[in-house]
Scaffold this motif. Structure first.
Motif, PDB file in Angstrom:
ATOM      1  N   UNK A 149      -3.131   0.787  -5.496  1.00 27.18           N
ATOM      2  CA  UNK A 149      -2.723  -0.606  -5.290  1.00 27.18           C
ATOM      3  C   UNK A 149      -1.339  -0.868  -5.881  1.00 27.18           C
ATOM      4  N   UNK A 150      -1.022  -0.224  -6.991  1.00 29.44           N
ATOM      5  CA  UNK A 150       0.304  -0.397  -7.576  1.00 29.44           C
ATOM      6  C   UNK A 150       1.385   0.135  -6.647  1.00 29.44           C
ATOM      7  N   UNK A 151       1.115   1.264  -5.998  1.00 29.14           N
ATOM      8  CA  UNK A 151       2.081   1.796  -5.034  1.00 29.14           C
ATOM      9  C   UNK A 151       2.239   0.856  -3.848  1.00 29.14           C
ATOM     10  N   UNK A 152       1.121   0.252  -3.424  1.00 30.12           N
ATOM     11  CA  UNK A 152       1.197  -0.694  -2.310  1.00 30.12           C
ATOM     12  C   UNK A 152       2.017  -1.926  -2.687  1.00 30.12           C
ATOM     13  N   UNK A 153       1.874  -2.387  -3.954  1.00 32.86           N
ATOM     14  CA  UNK A 153       2.676  -3.521  -4.405  1.00 32.86           C
ATOM     15  C   UNK A 153       4.158  -3.179  -4.406  1.00 32.86           C
ATOM     16  N   UNK A 165      -4.084   1.898 -10.314  1.00 33.14           N
ATOM     17  CA  UNK A 165      -3.332   3.140 -10.165  1.00 33.14           C
ATOM     18  C   UNK A 165      -4.123   4.163  -9.360  1.00 33.14           C
ATOM     19  N   UNK A 166      -5.425   4.283  -9.644  1.00 26.99           N
ATOM     20  CA  UNK A 166      -6.252   5.263  -8.946  1.00 26.99           C
ATOM     21  C   UNK A 166      -6.376   4.917  -7.471  1.00 26.99           C
ATOM     22  N   UNK A 175      -2.456   1.275 -19.479  1.00 30.28           N
ATOM     23  CA  UNK A 175      -2.939   1.129 -18.112  1.00 30.28           C
ATOM     24  C   UNK A 175      -1.969   1.668 -17.084  1.00 30.28           C
ATOM     25  N   UNK A 176      -0.667   1.460 -17.300  1.00 27.84           N
ATOM     26  CA  UNK A 176       0.334   1.958 -16.361  1.00 27.84           C
ATOM     27  C   UNK A 176       0.539   3.463 -16.465  1.00 27.84           C
ATOM     28  N   UNK A 177       0.135   4.075 -17.583  1.00 27.70           N
ATOM     29  CA  UNK A 177       0.313   5.519 -17.764  1.00 27.70           C
ATOM     30  C   UNK A 177      -0.884   6.324 -17.267  1.00 27.70           C
ATOM     31  N   UNK A 178      -1.917   5.667 -16.792  1.00 32.97           N
ATOM     32  CA  UNK A 178      -3.107   6.384 -16.333  1.00 32.97           C
ATOM     33  C   UNK A 178      -2.788   7.131 -15.046  1.00 32.97           C
ATOM     34  N   UNK A 179      -3.239   8.369 -14.981  1.00 35.52           N
ATOM     35  CA  UNK A 179      -3.053   9.186 -13.790  1.00 35.52           C
ATOM     36  C   UNK A 179      -4.171   8.894 -12.789  1.00 35.52           C
ATOM     37  N   UNK A 182       5.629  -5.301 -10.514  1.00 31.18           N
ATOM     38  CA  UNK A 182       4.455  -5.173 -11.386  1.00 31.18           C
ATOM     39  C   UNK A 182       4.567  -6.085 -12.601  1.00 31.18           C
ATOM     40  N   UNK A 183       5.739  -6.065 -13.217  1.00 31.31           N
ATOM     41  CA  UNK A 183       5.901  -6.800 -14.463  1.00 31.31           C
ATOM     42  C   UNK A 183       5.720  -8.293 -14.298  1.00 31.31           C
ATOM     43  N   UNK A 184       6.268  -8.862 -13.251  1.00 27.91           N
ATOM     44  CA  UNK A 184       6.233 -10.314 -13.079  1.00 27.91           C
ATOM     45  C   UNK A 184       4.857 -10.808 -12.663  1.00 27.91           C
ATOM     46  N   UNK A 185       4.111 -10.000 -11.909  1.00 26.78           N
ATOM     47  CA  UNK A 185       2.819 -10.438 -11.393  1.00 26.78           C
ATOM     48  C   UNK A 185       1.631  -9.910 -12.190  1.00 26.78           C
TER      49      UNK A 185
END
Length: 374
Positions: A241-245, A237-238, A333-337, A252-255
């Motif tokens: 990488x999640x935004x890039x995915x 998140x920092x 982990x998904x809620x981390x800013x 996110x959920x499947x991978x």
């Protein structure tokens, strides 16, 4: 460098009270002890006089330190009558803008106890809503995995099984042996007093296979693997990488989420079996040293003392605890800013909540199976 005029402050009363500020109001000119003491005394005297006209037109040089001293003498607001050079106007405009900024923590908290309780309840409902959405998405991803198994994330699944399962064998074995030795030692002391040496097999078998084995494995995995999962998702998140995915269309959920949940659901029962074996081995060694009970007799009496149903209850606990730990770790982990402070706080909360939920779930299992397996 030409000689600069020393800073001065004079008062006149010709037409109206006026404070004439002249000279170089710079940090090196004001840094002298005598000069600083004299200027501070004059500024304090000027601050006590209301409706004073300030004439700054004779200042040759002015920096932020000199402007700050004058600003404090004015009570951190521009005086009604002020004459200042246009070159120095920008410093006072900047000080006026800074003084309007509200510093966090400077204001007194205005929330009452009822409002704070309401805010906490809203936060709890927000967590429950996010966790429910995560659980629902997991069910959809598992159904997609069942329908198209060849397109599933097998590499991620095997990698997570290795990291959460195989790499945790060492610590779980060590803790299991030590718990078995301690429990056997304490039980042997009491059983020897009443002549019930044989019942040490019952005590160790029931307590380790049904309760301590799954609980110890779950707590160790929550502290070790749960924190790693939260930190991994938080770093993603920092670093965005999640935004890039999301931009590339990778869910996110499947991978990320589903492989971790399934990996812990598979690895935890195996870790429970491993912890049970190590704890029973430690108890068996201690029983032989304290009571003279041979390992052969211990192994022979164990199936008779512990019904097989307790073994399956322990494995069911392992599957449930593993899924709960993975879901909680992924949720936090998904809620981390995107900042380091949130990363540390989220990882800590993940471990604490996971261990607490595991203990609550164990209590629920104890109530449900209270009349089973004895």
């Amino acid at each position: 460098m030409p000689h600069e005029i020393a800073p001065t402050l004079q008062f006149t009363h010709q037409q109206q009270p006026t404070a004439i500020v002249a000279g170089a109001w710079l940090v090196h000119a004001l840094s002298g002890r005598a000069t600083m003491h004299e200027i501070s005394a004059l500024l304090n005297k000027a601050a006590q006089q209301k409706d004073l006209h300030w004439d700054l037109s004779q200042i040759s040089s002015l920096d932020h330190i000199g402007a700050q001293m004058l600003w404090r003498a004015w009570g951190k607001q521009r005086p009604r009558q002020l004459t200042v050079q246009s070159a120095h106007e920008g410093l006072f405009i900047r000080l006026e803008q800074v003084s309007r900024i509200n510093i966090p923590g400077s204001a007194k908290p205005r929330l009452t106890r009822t409002m704070q309780l309401g805010a906490q309840m809203l936060g709890l409902l927000n967590h429950l809503h996010s966790f429910t959405a995560l659980l629902g998405q997991l069910m959809l991803d598992i159904w997609r995995f069942i329908r198209h198994p060849l397109k599933g994330p097998w590499k991620e699944l095997s990698a997570n099984i290795y990291r959460t399962g195989a790499q945790a064998l060492g610590i779980t074995a060590l803790v299991g042996i030590l718990i078995g030795v301690v429990l056997s030692y304490l039980s042997a002391q009491q059983l020897r007093t009443f002549g019930g040496d044989l019942y040490i097999v019952n005590i160790l078998g029931m307590s380790i296979i049904r309760e301590l084995g799954p609980m110890l494995a779950a707590i160790l995995v929550a502290g070790r693997s749960g924190s790693a999962i939260t930190a991994q998702l938080g770093v993603m998140r920092v670093t965005e990488e999640l935004d890039a995915m999301s931009v590339m269309g990778i869910p996110h959920g499947f991978r990320l989420i589903m492989p971790k949940v399934l990996a812990l659901a598979i690895a935890m029962p195996l870790l429970v079996i491993w912890t049970d074996v190590m704890a029973l081995a430690g108890g068996m060694i201690s029983a032989q040293a304290l009571l003279g009970m041979s390992p052969e007799f211990f192994i022979y009496k164990l199936p008779e003392a512990v019904p097989l149903l307790n073994y399956w209850i322990g494995l069911l606990k392992g599957v449930s605890f593993g899924m709960l730990i993975a879901l909680i770790a992924c949720h936090y982990g998904l809620r981390i800013e995107p900042n380091t402070e949130s990363l540390g706080r989220g990882t800590t909360n993940s471990v604490v909540v996971a261990i607490t939920v595991v203990i609550i779930a164990d209590a629920v299992f104890a109530i449900i199976f209270s009349k089973t397996g004895y």
